[in-house]
Design an enzyme around this catalytic site. Structure first.
Site, PDB file in Angstrom:
ATOM      1  N   CYS A  98       0.323   3.799  -4.541  1.00 27.67           N
ATOM      2  CA  CYS A  98       1.255   3.798  -3.743  1.00 27.67           C
ATOM      3  C   CYS A  98       2.586   3.739  -3.943  1.00 27.67           C
ATOM      4  O   CYS A  98       2.904   2.976  -4.761  1.00 27.67           O
ATOM      5  CB  CYS A  98       0.968   2.309  -2.645  1.00 27.67           C
ATOM      6  N   CYS A 102       7.491   5.489   1.596  1.00 25.67           N
ATOM      7  CA  CYS A 102       7.353   5.943   2.863  1.00 25.67           C
ATOM      8  C   CYS A 102       7.803   5.263   4.175  1.00 25.67           C
ATOM      9  O   CYS A 102       8.092   5.680   5.044  1.00 25.67           O
ATOM     10  CB  CYS A 102       5.907   6.582   2.914  1.00 25.67           C
ATOM     11  N   THR A 189       5.796  -3.601   1.357  1.00 21.27           N
ATOM     12  CA  THR A 189       5.510  -2.453   0.177  1.00 21.27           C
ATOM     13  C   THR A 189       6.869  -2.186  -0.461  1.00 21.27           C
ATOM     14  O   THR A 189       7.920  -1.730   0.223  1.00 21.27           O
ATOM     15  CB  THR A 189       4.967  -1.495   0.895  1.00 21.27           C
ATOM     16  N   GLU A 257       2.995  -5.733  -2.659  1.00 23.79           N
ATOM     17  CA  GLU A 257       3.507  -6.335  -1.535  1.00 23.79           C
ATOM     18  C   GLU A 257       4.273  -7.812  -1.775  1.00 23.79           C
ATOM     19  O   GLU A 257       3.944  -8.407  -2.719  1.00 23.79           O
ATOM     20  CB  GLU A 257       2.577  -6.468  -0.449  1.00 23.79           C
ATOM     21  N   HIS A 292       4.077   5.817  10.524  1.00 22.85           N
ATOM     22  CA  HIS A 292       3.658   5.425   9.418  1.00 22.85           C
ATOM     23  C   HIS A 292       1.962   5.750   9.532  1.00 22.85           C
ATOM     24  O   HIS A 292       1.380   5.896   8.160  1.00 22.85           O
ATOM     25  CB  HIS A 292       3.827   3.777   9.327  1.00 22.85           C
ATOM     26  N   TYR A 296      -1.299   8.190   6.378  1.00 22.38           N
ATOM     27  CA  TYR A 296      -2.614   7.738   5.608  1.00 22.38           C
ATOM     28  C   TYR A 296      -3.385   8.786   5.269  1.00 22.38           C
ATOM     29  O   TYR A 296      -4.356   8.673   4.197  1.00 22.38           O
ATOM     30  CB  TYR A 296      -3.192   6.536   6.179  1.00 22.38           C
ATOM     31  N   CYS A 299      -1.535   9.883   1.848  1.00 24.28           N
ATOM     32  CA  CYS A 299      -1.533   9.309   0.859  1.00 24.28           C
ATOM     33  C   CYS A 299      -3.049   8.812   0.429  1.00 24.28           C
ATOM     34  O   CYS A 299      -3.483   9.110  -0.749  1.00 24.28           O
ATOM     35  CB  CYS A 299      -0.461   8.032   0.826  1.00 24.28           C
ATOM     36  N   GLU A 443      -5.997  -2.967   1.870  1.00 23.64           N
ATOM     37  CA  GLU A 443      -4.542  -2.091   2.093  1.00 23.64           C
ATOM     38  C   GLU A 443      -5.076  -1.033   3.243  1.00 23.64           C
ATOM     39  O   GLU A 443      -4.451  -0.766   4.076  1.00 23.64           O
ATOM     40  CB  GLU A 443      -4.129  -1.761   0.924  1.00 23.64           C
TER      41      GLU A 443
END
Ligand code: SF4
Ligand code: FE
Length: 478
Positions: A98, A102, A189, A257, A292, A296, A299, A443
């Site tokens: 990650c 973003c 994050t 995180e 957001h 997904y 990514c 996650e």
């Protein structure tokens, strides 16, 4: 735009108060727990300066007309939204992790369109303040941590009724020159290696919760800000200097995180983008969440490409790549990955213009996208474990493989096919372990919101009344 090296150097100038493993982290660039995440975020800077990366990672700022890093861009078209998804898959394929940036991108976009609507309704000046802030961010090419999730305390109580109000970020003082805030944000994050924190409310709010309706930006090293870095599965391996056993030594494991604790942090008015307009907190939260959740399939699509590739390699190194069930399982992994990607592309292509002129994804499709991620990554990981074998869970340490007394013996017994060394096999297996277990799976479940949050949105956006009408018409119910 900054280079990767400039970004890394810029972090050294910050005095962000970070703790990990019970100690103060003096340098996030060097500390074994945080260093891989710094390198991963640095890829969002470094790849801008490559021919392949520049096409996806740059955009023309609608504020200045200049070329800026896409992670600081306000989407001007559905095409911008699609390019964002392609950029995320591109980066994930090259990091297997990650790259964190973003969240800030989604934060600035959600606040941009919402402040426009607050100003129109309330004659406030938030939108122009945000535009000025954004210009500055684009000019300096800073990394913004988008901070939404409050600690929340007792989930059955609204913010204003919590025994300890600090479990939600709120305004404690309104001054002539700015506001003072307290509270905390969890699971943030990229927080420890960001330059800025963009704080947003975590939920829709009522009038009694007015003080909790606050959106603002603070430098990550502002007085009163403390961060504590979260543990991850197998993180101690990084301290032992075990490169192979770390799985992905360059870029680490998911986001890195942290909890951000804010103790009487002063924020000047020019950095405040919502202060008391509780009626708009729901809009801001929904827009941020949709933007957001859009990500997904991009990514995690790229991450799944790496998992599938590693799994195919593991099968080859084990000598079972031509088995028909292995090919079938790899096919299923690719099918699931592309399904996730389809969802991200679909919600982006169906994106619409908001009143501010900025584009936002289709919320129903974006929520479907993230909801699929909460399931498919588990299935992709399960198939990967199935093919790679139980050895993922029983491999000795890389230190044993290097041990003078037993190393040779281990290499002999862990070698499978003639074409590859035991070490290559172990590298692939450790990469799979890193990407498919523990923190990585959690996650996928909870990042960008838990499954139930998506189900609430899907039910709300799904237009059930229209579906009933279709059925009524066909079966003749008046
Ligand atoms: Fe970006 Fe994905 Fe990381 Fe979220 S999980 S910050 S979308 S790379
Ligand atoms: Fe995430």
């Amino acid at each position: 735009m900054m280079t990767a090296r400039q970004y890394i150097e810029s972090l050294r100038e910050r005095k962000t108060r970070v703790f990990a493993f019970g100690e103060r982290v003096e340098d996030v660039v060097k500390h074994p727990a945080t260093a891989p995440h710094v390198r991963c975020a640095a890829m969002t800077y470094g790849l801008v300066h490559t021919e392949e990366g520049a096409a996806l990672l740059t955009a023309r700022s609608h504020l200045t007309g200049k070329t800026v890093n896409r992670f600081l861009h306000i989407h001007q078209s559905a095409e911008d939204l699609v390019t964002k998804v392609k950029m995320l898959r591109f980066l994930a394929q090259r990091t297997g992790s990650c790259f964190q940036r973003c969240v800030g991108l989604d934060g600035i976009n959600a606040v941009y369109s919402t402040t426009y609507e607050i100003d129109a309704a309330k004659s406030t000046e938030y939108h122009q303040r945000l535009a000025a802030y954004l210009k500055d961010m684009q000019e300096k090419d800073l990394m913004i941590c988008g901070a939404m999730t409050d600690s929340k305390g007792d989930r059955s109580l609204p913010p204003s009724q919590q025994p300890d109000p600090d479990v939600f970020v709120h305004v404690t003082e309104r001054r002539k020159d700015g506001i003072v805030i307290r509270g905390s944000k969890q699971h943030q994050t990229g927080a420890v290696n960001s330059h800025e924190i963009l704080l947003m409310p975590t939920t829709a709010l009522r009038e009694a919760d007015k003080d909790f309706a606050v959106a603002c930006a603070v430098p990550a090293d502002a007085p009163g800000v403390t961060m504590v870095f979260g543990r991850q599965s197998n993180d101690y391996r990084k301290f032992l200097g075990e490169k192979i056993d770390s799985g992905n030594p360059a870029f680490g494991l998911v986001g890195g995180e942290a909890i951000i604790i804010l103790e009487d942090v002063f924020v000047p008015w020019e950095r405040v983008f919502m202060c008391g307009e509780y009626e708009f907190s729901g809009m801001l939260v929904e827009r941020f969440a949709s933007l957001h959740r859009q990500n997904y399939g991009g990514c995690k699509g790229g991450v799944s490409d790496v998992i599938t590739g590693a799994t195919a390699l593991a099968a080859e190194l084990n000598g079972c790549a031509s088995a028909s069930h292995v090919r079938d399982k790899l096919t299923e992994m690719m099918h699931l990955t592309e399904t996730l990607y389809c969802c991200s592309i679909a919600c982006s292509s169906e994106g619409k213009k908001t009143k501010s002129g900025a584009y936002i994804v289709d919320p129903l499709l974006a929520n479907v996208c993230k909801h699929n991620v909460t399931r498919y990554i588990y299935e992709i990981s399960r198939l990967s474990h199935d093919i790679a074998g139980g050895v993922i869970a029983t491999l000795p340490s890389e230190k044993d493989f290097r041990n003078e007394e037993i190393g040779e013996m281990l290499h002999k017994h862990y070698k499978a096919t003639d074409t590859a060394s035991a070490e290559d096999r172990i590298r692939v297996l450790r990469l799979i372990e890193n990407m498919t277990a523990g923190t990585a799976l959690v996650e996928s479940m909870h990042g960008a919101g838990s499954p139930q949050a998506q189900r609430v949105m899907i039910y709300r956006q799904g237009n059930l009344e229209q579906k009933k009408e279709f059925a009524r018409t066909l079966c003749g119910i008046k």
